[in-house]
Design an enzyme around this catalytic site. Structure first.
Site, PDB file in Angstrom:
ATOM      1  N   LYS A 280       0.879  -1.251  -0.035  1.00 26.25           N
ATOM      2  CA  LYS A 280      -0.014  -0.026   0.033  1.00 26.25           C
ATOM      3  C   LYS A 280       0.950   1.297   0.065  1.00 26.25           C
ATOM      4  CE  LYS A 280      -2.351   1.925   3.585  1.00 26.25           C
ATOM      5  NZ  LYS A 280      -3.649   2.010   4.473  1.00 26.25           N
TER       6      LYS A 280
ATOM      7  N   ARG B 206     -10.866  -1.480   7.029  1.00 22.66           N
ATOM      8  CA  ARG B 206      -9.976  -2.773   7.622  1.00 22.66           C
ATOM      9  C   ARG B 206      -9.682  -2.118   8.887  1.00 22.66           C
ATOM     10  NH1 ARG B 206      -5.028   0.153   8.809  1.00 22.66           N
ATOM     11  NH2 ARG B 206      -3.416  -0.297   7.408  1.00 22.66           N
TER      12      ARG B 206
ATOM     13  N   GLN C  66     -12.515   8.445  10.537  1.00 21.72           N
ATOM     14  CA  GLN C  66     -12.598   6.844  10.922  1.00 21.72           C
ATOM     15  C   GLN C  66     -13.634   6.520  11.984  1.00 21.72           C
ATOM     16  OE1 GLN C  66     -10.436   4.727   9.461  1.00 21.72           O
ATOM     17  NE2 GLN C  66      -9.304   6.473   8.326  1.00 21.72           N
TER      18      GLN C  66
ATOM     19  N   ASN D  47     -15.240  13.987  22.102  1.00 19.31           N
ATOM     20  CA  ASN D  47     -14.205  14.359  21.133  1.00 19.31           C
ATOM     21  C   ASN D  47     -13.476  15.734  21.455  1.00 19.31           C
ATOM     22  OD1 ASN D  47     -12.851  13.828  18.809  1.00 19.31           O
ATOM     23  ND2 ASN D  47     -13.831  15.508  17.989  1.00 19.31           N
TER      24      ASN D  47
ATOM     25  N   ASP E 119      -0.642   5.518  15.739  1.00 22.79           N
ATOM     26  CA  ASP E 119      -0.067   4.613  14.864  1.00 22.79           C
ATOM     27  C   ASP E 119       1.330   5.184  14.090  1.00 22.79           C
ATOM     28  OD1 ASP E 119      -1.042   6.935  13.573  1.00 22.79           O
ATOM     29  OD2 ASP E 119      -1.888   6.020  11.855  1.00 22.79           O
TER      30      ASP E 119
ATOM     31  N   LYS F 195       2.540   9.438  19.273  1.00 20.55           N
ATOM     32  CA  LYS F 195       1.187   9.794  19.463  1.00 20.55           C
ATOM     33  C   LYS F 195       0.946   8.894  20.714  1.00 20.55           C
ATOM     34  CE  LYS F 195      -0.892  10.385  14.744  1.00 20.55           C
ATOM     35  NZ  LYS F 195      -1.733   9.474  13.881  1.00 20.55           N
TER      36      LYS F 195
HETATM   37  P1  NAD Z   1      -9.560  12.940  11.368  1.00 17.84           P
HETATM   38  O1  NAD Z   1      -8.384  14.003  10.941  1.00 17.84           O
HETATM   39  O2  NAD Z   1     -10.708  12.904  10.474  1.00 17.84           O
HETATM   40  O3  NAD Z   1      -9.935  12.911  12.783  1.00 17.84           O
HETATM   41  C1  NAD Z   1      -9.087  13.220  13.797  1.00 17.84           C
HETATM   42  C2  NAD Z   1      -9.487  13.194  15.284  1.00 17.84           C
HETATM   43  O4  NAD Z   1      -8.692  13.271  16.067  1.00 17.84           O
HETATM   44  C3  NAD Z   1     -10.927  13.817  15.539  1.00 17.84           C
HETATM   45  O5  NAD Z   1     -11.592  13.155  16.509  1.00 17.84           O
HETATM   46  C4  NAD Z   1     -10.121  15.233  16.280  1.00 17.84           C
HETATM   47  O6  NAD Z   1     -10.926  15.784  17.062  1.00 17.84           O
HETATM   48  C5  NAD Z   1      -9.111  14.259  17.158  1.00 17.84           C
HETATM   49  N1  NAD Z   1      -7.935  15.242  17.540  1.00 17.84           N
HETATM   50  C6  NAD Z   1      -7.162  15.923  16.414  1.00 17.84           C
HETATM   51  N2  NAD Z   1      -6.549  16.645  17.437  1.00 17.84           N
HETATM   52  C7  NAD Z   1      -6.408  16.086  18.850  1.00 17.84           C
HETATM   53  C8  NAD Z   1      -5.885  16.498  19.892  1.00 17.84           C
HETATM   54  N3  NAD Z   1      -4.811  17.175  20.235  1.00 17.84           N
HETATM   55  N4  NAD Z   1      -6.052  15.653  21.248  1.00 17.84           N
HETATM   56  C9  NAD Z   1      -7.064  14.900  20.884  1.00 17.84           C
HETATM   57  N5  NAD Z   1      -7.967  14.696  19.783  1.00 17.84           N
HETATM   58  C10 NAD Z   1      -7.604  15.267  18.582  1.00 17.84           C
HETATM   59  O7  NAD Z   1      -8.793  11.480  11.349  1.00 17.84           O
HETATM   60  P2  NAD Z   1      -9.074   9.913  11.136  1.00 17.84           P
HETATM   61  O8  NAD Z   1      -8.901   9.655   9.640  1.00 17.84           O
HETATM   62  O9  NAD Z   1     -10.461   9.737  12.027  1.00 17.84           O
HETATM   63  O10 NAD Z   1      -7.917   9.185  12.063  1.00 17.84           O
HETATM   64  C11 NAD Z   1      -7.838   9.424  13.389  1.00 17.84           C
HETATM   65  C12 NAD Z   1      -6.570   8.762  13.913  1.00 17.84           C
HETATM   66  O11 NAD Z   1      -6.487   7.155  13.197  1.00 17.84           O
HETATM   67  C13 NAD Z   1      -5.304   9.244  13.163  1.00 17.84           C
HETATM   68  O12 NAD Z   1      -4.347   9.533  14.166  1.00 17.84           O
HETATM   69  C14 NAD Z   1      -4.828   8.387  12.324  1.00 17.84           C
HETATM   70  O13 NAD Z   1      -3.507   8.256  11.890  1.00 17.84           O
HETATM   71  C15 NAD Z   1      -5.094   7.055  12.831  1.00 17.84           C
HETATM   72  N6  NAD Z   1      -5.354   5.885  12.076  1.00 17.84           N
HETATM   73  C16 NAD Z   1      -4.956   4.570  12.392  1.00 17.84           C
HETATM   74  C17 NAD Z   1      -5.046   3.574  11.793  1.00 17.84           C
HETATM   75  C18 NAD Z   1      -4.721   2.254  12.478  1.00 17.84           C
HETATM   76  O14 NAD Z   1      -4.465   1.302  11.576  1.00 17.84           O
HETATM   77  N7  NAD Z   1      -4.285   2.037  13.487  1.00 17.84           N
HETATM   78  C19 NAD Z   1      -5.868   3.429  10.376  1.00 17.84           C
HETATM   79  C20 NAD Z   1      -6.161   4.909   9.795  1.00 17.84           C
HETATM   80  C21 NAD Z   1      -6.186   5.943  10.966  1.00 17.84           C
END
Ligand code: NAD
Length: 329
Positions: free
Chosen positions: A75, A118, A146, A167, A230, A234
């Site tokens: 990917k 996924r 997500q 949130n 991830d 973080k």
């Molecule tokens: P998004 O940008 O749509 O949403 C971000 C979220 O984080 C929101 O709820 C926002 O309010 C919150 N946020 C932002 N800054 C913050 C802070 N300082 N303190 C607390 N909360 C805060 O992003 P998304 O696409 O929903 O992704 C969310 C997270 O999931 C990201 O960190 C992304 O890297 C991670 N992610 C992980 C996987 C995995 O496989 N584990 C896969 C995809 C995304």
């Protein structure tokens, strides 16, 4: 992988992926690849992620090989913060699937929807295997892109009667509430302490760099899926909570370096040997939850093999249903 014949390449668009890959397909594919990883039938290659020095973008590769599912690929993509202003998603990715017997490029599959589905499947797998059977209240920490996928997948695993949510940006919560409403579930926005006091299952899915949920707020018997962490630095939950929980993960190497466990490992309150790959539970080699009072924590870091697993499903279904574009190579 889809079975394009001869020298043909299959192209499966984002739109087709959304149409044909359902949550059930993603759950099965992800559960099966986690099992294969634990049997050492599937392995992830080292992840590359670099700031490219243009458009503030982070770009990289996640790749691997699943010998059981015969998925080989990568990917490729990342994060372009300026995309939203252009009407595009900030996260962009594409999956390349290769024929493991010949190395021939077999399929190009849109990776944006598949990443969300996924990731939601991973926490759903953890809930299916680790949450108490009588879990009724789901707590959502996070309300970004997500979170909606997470909510839909999670409520299919237990008889959830109510969703409580918090949130960092409260103005984002109504969109998540609308999903709960569509699913026929009461949705309440609460402070984090109350979320911990009420929820039987908690999902954290944020971009936070400091703990949002504390050990003392969580009830005994809670299952918490930490899905946002991830990357190095973080963090979503208290180190003491990680130390107090039975910790499970998709992949130990990622859990201790870029996952939620990185902080507890650095603090010396958790040892690598204390972390169990969820595949061990899936394969029946570890019993998972051992009592109704135990706190279980799934550190879902996101591995390339999850992407290959769902992209393989997309390519196969699109091919079978005549929905893939076929291009001669
Ligand atoms: P998004 O940008 O749509 O949403 C971000 C979220 O984080 C929101 O709820 C926002 O309010 C919150 N946020 C932002 N800054 C913050 C802070 N300082 N303190 C607390 N909360 C805060 O992003 P998304 O696409 O929903 O992704 C969310 C997270 O999931 C990201 O960190 C992304 O890297 C991670 N992610 C992980 C996987 C995995 O496989 N584990 C896969 C995809 C995304």
């Amino acid at each position: 992988m889809g079975s394009a014949s001869g020298n043909e390449l299959l192209i499966v668009s984002e739109e087709i992926c959304q149409k044909i890959v359902g949550r059930g397909d993603a759950f099965k594919a992800v559960e099966s690849v986690f099992g294969a990883m634990s049997r050492k039938d599937a392995y992830n290659f080292p992840v590359v992620r670099e700031a490219i020095g243009h458009a503030d973008a982070l770009y990289g590769f996640k790749s691997g090989f699943d010998k059981a599912g015969m998925s080989l690929g990568v990917k490729s993509g990342g994060y372009w913060p300026g995309n939203m202003a252009k009407g595009l998603s900030n996260h962009q990715s594409t999956v390349f699937l290769f024929d493991p017997d010949t190395g021939r490029l077999g399929a190009l599959v849109g990776g944006n929807y598949l990443t969300a589905v996924r990731t939601a499947a991973a926490s759903a797998v953890s809930i299916a295997h680790l949450a108490r059977k009588d879990s009724k209240v789901l707590g959502m920490v996070g309300a970004g892109h997500q979170s909606q996928f997470q909510l839909r997948a999670a409520v299919e695993q237990r008889d959830i009667e109510k969703v409580v949510a918090w949130n960092f940006h409260p103005e984002m919560l109504p969109k998540l509430g609308a999903v709960a409403e569509e699913l026929g579930l009461p949705f309440e926005t609460v402070e984090r302490e109350q979320l911990g006091a009420e929820a039987d299952v908690i999902i954290t899915i944020t971009s936070a760099f400091e703990p949002l949920m504390m050990k003392d707020w969580i009830k005994p018997g809670t299952h918490i899926a930490c899905m946002g962490t991830d990357t190095k630095g973080k963090q979503e939950v208290d180190v003491a909570l990680v130390a107090a929980a039975s910790v499970f993960t998709d992949e130990i190497a990622q859990s201790i370096s870029i996952g939620e466990a990185q902080h507890a490992i650095a603090a010396g309150t958790l040892k690598e040997a204390d972390i169990t790959p969820i595949g061990e539970v899936i394969n029946g080699n570890h019993k998972g939850r051992s009592s109704d009072d135990e706190i279980t924590l799934f550190d879902g870091t996101g591995v390339g093999l999850q992407d290959l697993a769902v992209a393989s499903v997309a390519a196969k279904l699109a091919d079978e249903q005549g929905l893939a574009k076929r291009v001669a190579l």
